[in-house]
Design an enzyme around this catalytic site. Structure first.
Site, PDB file in Angstrom:
ATOM      1  N   ASN A 242       0.848  -1.200   0.000  1.00 40.18           N
ATOM      2  CA  ASN A 242       0.000   0.000   0.000  1.00 40.18           C
ATOM      3  C   ASN A 242       0.883   1.248   0.000  1.00 40.18           C
ATOM      4  O   ASN A 242       2.103   1.151   0.028  1.00 40.18           O
ATOM      5  CB  ASN A 242      -0.983  -0.017   1.182  1.00 40.18           C
ATOM      6  CG  ASN A 242      -0.278  -0.046   2.514  1.00 40.18           C
ATOM      7  OD1 ASN A 242       0.455   0.866   2.855  1.00 40.18           O
ATOM      8  ND2 ASN A 242      -0.470  -1.123   3.270  1.00 40.18           N
ATOM      9  N   ASP A 308      -5.283  -5.603   5.101  1.00 42.25           N
ATOM     10  CA  ASP A 308      -6.416  -6.364   5.629  1.00 42.25           C
ATOM     11  C   ASP A 308      -6.466  -7.768   5.037  1.00 42.25           C
ATOM     12  O   ASP A 308      -7.047  -8.662   5.628  1.00 42.25           O
ATOM     13  CB  ASP A 308      -7.729  -5.629   5.320  1.00 42.25           C
ATOM     14  CG  ASP A 308      -7.873  -4.382   6.192  1.00 42.25           C
ATOM     15  OD1 ASP A 308      -7.440  -4.450   7.357  1.00 42.25           O
ATOM     16  OD2 ASP A 308      -8.376  -3.357   5.706  1.00 42.25           O
ATOM     17  N   LYS A 318       8.811 -18.130  -8.597  1.00 35.72           N
ATOM     18  CA  LYS A 318       8.233 -16.963  -9.278  1.00 35.72           C
ATOM     19  C   LYS A 318       7.158 -17.444 -10.263  1.00 35.72           C
ATOM     20  O   LYS A 318       7.422 -18.357 -11.070  1.00 35.72           O
ATOM     21  CB  LYS A 318       9.345 -16.221 -10.034  1.00 35.72           C
ATOM     22  CG  LYS A 318       8.838 -14.967 -10.681  1.00 35.72           C
ATOM     23  CD  LYS A 318       9.915 -14.278 -11.495  1.00 35.72           C
ATOM     24  CE  LYS A 318       9.288 -13.217 -12.367  1.00 35.72           C
ATOM     25  NZ  LYS A 318      10.168 -12.807 -13.447  1.00 35.72           N
ATOM     26  N   PHE A 354      -5.202   4.696  14.183  1.00 40.04           N
ATOM     27  CA  PHE A 354      -5.327   5.658  13.085  1.00 40.04           C
ATOM     28  C   PHE A 354      -6.398   5.167  12.121  1.00 40.04           C
ATOM     29  O   PHE A 354      -6.636   3.953  12.028  1.00 40.04           O
ATOM     30  CB  PHE A 354      -3.987   5.824  12.357  1.00 40.04           C
ATOM     31  CG  PHE A 354      -3.059   6.788  13.040  1.00 40.04           C
ATOM     32  CD1 PHE A 354      -2.525   6.499  14.281  1.00 40.04           C
ATOM     33  CD2 PHE A 354      -2.730   7.995  12.437  1.00 40.04           C
ATOM     34  CE1 PHE A 354      -1.681   7.389  14.931  1.00 40.04           C
ATOM     35  CE2 PHE A 354      -1.886   8.903  13.072  1.00 40.04           C
ATOM     36  CZ  PHE A 354      -1.361   8.597  14.325  1.00 40.04           C
ATOM     37  N   LYS A 368     -14.627   3.118  14.677  1.00 39.76           N
ATOM     38  CA  LYS A 368     -13.422   2.324  14.977  1.00 39.76           C
ATOM     39  C   LYS A 368     -12.957   2.566  16.422  1.00 39.76           C
ATOM     40  O   LYS A 368     -12.475   1.656  17.082  1.00 39.76           O
ATOM     41  CB  LYS A 368     -12.290   2.649  13.995  1.00 39.76           C
ATOM     42  CG  LYS A 368     -12.514   2.020  12.636  1.00 39.76           C
ATOM     43  CD  LYS A 368     -11.478   2.434  11.601  1.00 39.76           C
ATOM     44  CE  LYS A 368     -11.967   2.054  10.217  1.00 39.76           C
ATOM     45  NZ  LYS A 368     -11.077   2.490   9.144  1.00 39.76           N
ATOM     46  N   LYS A 372     -12.956  -0.892  18.386  1.00 38.37           N
ATOM     47  CA  LYS A 372     -11.654  -1.482  18.720  1.00 38.37           C
ATOM     48  C   LYS A 372     -11.223  -1.152  20.156  1.00 38.37           C
ATOM     49  O   LYS A 372     -10.080  -1.402  20.533  1.00 38.37           O
ATOM     50  CB  LYS A 372     -10.591  -1.017  17.716  1.00 38.37           C
ATOM     51  CG  LYS A 372     -10.915  -1.434  16.265  1.00 38.37           C
ATOM     52  CD  LYS A 372      -9.737  -1.227  15.316  1.00 38.37           C
ATOM     53  CE  LYS A 372     -10.133  -1.551  13.892  1.00 38.37           C
ATOM     54  NZ  LYS A 372      -8.996  -1.598  12.959  1.00 38.37           N
TER      55      LYS A 372
HETATM   56  N1  CTP Z   1      -5.120  -2.111  11.781  1.00 42.53           N
HETATM   57  C1  CTP Z   1      -4.550  -3.237  12.347  1.00 42.53           C
HETATM   58  N2  CTP Z   1      -4.616  -4.448  11.726  1.00 42.53           N
HETATM   59  C2  CTP Z   1      -5.252  -4.564  10.543  1.00 42.53           C
HETATM   60  C3  CTP Z   1      -5.847  -3.423   9.954  1.00 42.53           C
HETATM   61  C4  CTP Z   1      -5.754  -2.220  10.588  1.00 42.53           C
HETATM   62  O1  CTP Z   1      -3.976  -3.129  13.436  1.00 42.53           O
HETATM   63  N3  CTP Z   1      -5.292  -5.731   9.956  1.00 42.53           N
HETATM   64  C5  CTP Z   1      -5.058  -0.832  12.488  1.00 42.53           C
HETATM   65  C6  CTP Z   1      -4.296   0.256  11.765  1.00 42.53           C
HETATM   66  O2  CTP Z   1      -2.946   0.286  12.171  1.00 42.53           O
HETATM   67  C7  CTP Z   1      -5.019   1.521  12.211  1.00 42.53           C
HETATM   68  C8  CTP Z   1      -6.426   1.039  12.473  1.00 42.53           C
HETATM   69  O3  CTP Z   1      -6.371  -0.362  12.618  1.00 42.53           O
HETATM   70  O4  CTP Z   1      -4.504   2.031  13.422  1.00 42.53           O
HETATM   71  C9  CTP Z   1      -7.438   1.381  11.413  1.00 42.53           C
HETATM   72  O5  CTP Z   1      -7.051   0.840  10.204  1.00 42.53           O
HETATM   73  P1  CTP Z   1      -7.961   0.982   8.908  1.00 42.53           P
HETATM   74  O6  CTP Z   1      -7.319   0.221   7.801  1.00 42.53           O
HETATM   75  O7  CTP Z   1      -8.325   2.391   8.697  1.00 42.53           O
HETATM   76  O8  CTP Z   1      -9.293   0.299   9.363  1.00 42.53           O
HETATM   77  P2  CTP Z   1      -9.868  -1.151   9.327  1.00 42.53           P
HETATM   78  O9  CTP Z   1     -10.048  -1.559  10.748  1.00 42.53           O
HETATM   79  O10 CTP Z   1      -9.056  -2.044   8.465  1.00 42.53           O
HETATM   80  O11 CTP Z   1     -11.320  -0.884   8.767  1.00 42.53           O
HETATM   81  P3  CTP Z   1     -11.878  -0.721   7.291  1.00 42.53           P
HETATM   82  O12 CTP Z   1     -11.342  -1.848   6.483  1.00 42.53           O
HETATM   83  O13 CTP Z   1     -13.323  -0.796   7.547  1.00 42.53           O
HETATM   84  O14 CTP Z   1     -11.459   0.646   6.824  1.00 42.53           O
END
Ligand code: CTP
Length: 446
Positions: A242, A308, A318, A354, A368, A372
């Site tokens: 990302n 995610d 490969k 964040f 969130k 969380k």
């Molecule tokens: N985060 C995490 N582990 C994951 C995804 C996210 O610890 N697998 C943490 C990120 O470091 C951030 C927070 O969760 O502090 C929010 O991440 P974000 O990607 O915005 O949210 P998601 O919980 O993944 O929700 P969504 O997919 O609905 O945006």
């Protein structure tokens, strides 16, 4: 243990912060942690003098009133005009320059300063300062000032290692109590490799901020910070990644270290810092390290962009184009690290998350925060151009489980980090206070 007076001051600070709570995005206050601080930035004559512009700019953007003073040799490397532009104040060079005031320039500025920072500090100026020589405006000012003095040495490694320089630094540090911002190891301008490269602009400003904001300390507190974007392998060559640059997390770790916290940075981006940096690649690696460290930490700041999803199968070879026409990747969900730790956090631990959102920033961030079980969430709108991913700046909203709601306009990530440190200091102070109260109550019962 804290006294009753300290309880009151913590409550008063909390009340002050709550009174600043804003309910809509437009009504925010500009954040400037070094507001009302006057810094004299002394520049001596070395090649690193060009970096003084960045130091000046960063300090000014953090709210400080910065006044540059150049030694005659520094003028060979940098012009007064550059520094005047960066500081937005006149730059001083001549010891006997004509002043509109009847007071001698060096006494005037020396009295006004909260801190004198000399960056870069050459071997020559270190020797002059150690010997009390004052044959130019900068050295005269240092001698005439009662302000804290900080020096950031920059020179050839052999000069830095020379017994004369070591002796001078020892005098400055241990006799005069100046702060020495140690140079880094690396290649210096002349091509030699060793210690002598001026500390990074970020490290210098962190050291200055920490000195000027010493009352807002996190000394003795252990803070875990995550940074960067995880990479989820598809095969030995390819990965799903990302856009996260890690800049926010690194700024956060720098700011926390500047406040004296014992920092562990778990990062997908390699950085050379004095605190503990653990480099990881995947969400799974990050989870393993964070879970192992969390129990011993007072706070977790989860800035990382954790993937995610990851490919369900990772091939050991490969993948060749010839293997199939279109490639279909099956993805499986990664664990949500923040969610897992939010659930198990103790009441003496602070967890900050964040949220990077492309729509419904406030609603998603608030969701969130609650889902969380976080103490605070920092949200940003990734659709705003030129800020966020990869940029040095960001604009964020801050939501706290205690009702804090703030909106910070565009500013350097480092300034945002300093502001978050202020919040963390307060959250931890509250925890310490309630621990102390519990201990007092237990003592009364016993
Ligand atoms: N985060 C995490 N582990 C994951 C995804 C996210 O610890 N697998 C943490 C990120 O470091 C951030 C927070 O969760 O502090 C929010 O991440 P974000 O990607 O915005 O949210 P998601 O919980 O993944 O929700 P969504 O997919 O609905 O945006």
């Amino acid at each position: 243990m804290k006294s009753k007076g300290q309880t009151k001051s913590t409550e008063a600070a909390s009340a002050r912060r709550k009174s600043k709570v804003k309910s809509n995005k437009e009504s925010f206050e500009t954040f400037a942690p070094l507001e009302n601080k006057t810094i004299v930035l002394g520049v001596s004559g070395g090649i690193a003098a060009y970096k003084a512009c960045d130091v000046a700019s960063m300090l000014r953007r953090a709210g400080a009133d910065v006044h540059a003073v150049l030694t005659p040799n520094a003028r060979e490397f940098i012009t007064p005009l550059s520094l005047t532009t960066m500081t937005r104040n006149p730059t001083h060079c001549e010891q006997y320059e004509q002043s509109s005031s009847w007071k001698p320039e060096h006494i005037d500025l020396a009295k006004k300063a909260d801190l004198i920072l000399i960056a870069p500090a050459t071997a020559d100026i270190l020797a002059k300062l150690a010997g009390g020589i004052c044959d130019d405006l900068l050295t005269s000012m240092v001698l005439a000032s009662q302000a804290k003095v900080m020096v950031a040495p920059a020179m050839n490694p052999t000069m830095y290692g020379h017994p004369a320089t070591r002796r001078n630094l020892d005098i400055l540090q241990n006799t005069f109590r100046y702060d020495v911002i140690s140079p880094e190891f690396g290649e210096v301008a002349c091509g030699d490799v060793g210690s002598g490269k001026m500390a990074s602009v970020e490290s210098i400003t962190a050291a200055v901020a920490s000195r000027l904001l010493a009352h807002k300390t996190l000394m003795g507190k252990k803070v875990l910070v995550t940074a960067g974007g995880t990479r989820e392998p598809i095969d030995p060559v390819r990965f799903i990644g990302n856009r996260s640059s890690g800049k926010m997390g690194i700024a956060m770790a720098d700011a926390l270290a500047g406040r004296g916290a014992d920092v562990i940075l778990v990062s997908t981006v390699e950085v050379n810092r004095a605190y503990n940096v653990l480099v990881v690649e995947t969400a799974h690696d990050m989870q393993e390290v964070v879970e192992a460290e969390f129990d011993n930490c007072d706070a977790l700041v989860m800035t990382a962009a954790v993937a995610d999803f990851r490919p369900l199968r990772v091939t050991s070879h490969k993948i060749k184009k010839s293997e199939s026409g279109d490639l279909v990747l099956e993805l499986t969900q990664n664990p949500d690290i923040l969610d897992l730790l939010g659930r198990i956090k103790r009441k003496d631990q602070v967890v900050i998350g964040f949220a990077a959102e492309s729509e419904g920033l406030l609603t998603h961030a608030a969701d969130k925060l609650q889902r969380k079980n976080l103490d605070m969430i920092i949200g940003n709108d990734i659709t705003v151009p030129d800020i966020g991913f990869g940029s040095d700046d960001n604009a964020v909203i801050i939501l706290g489980s205690d009702g804090v709601r703030e909106s910070l306009p565009r500013m350097p990530k480092r300034a945002i980090a300093e502001h978050l440190c202020d919040h963390l200091v307060e959250l931890i102070a509250r925890i310490d206070e309630s621990k102390a109260e519990e201990e007092r109550d237990a003592g009364d019962e016993g």
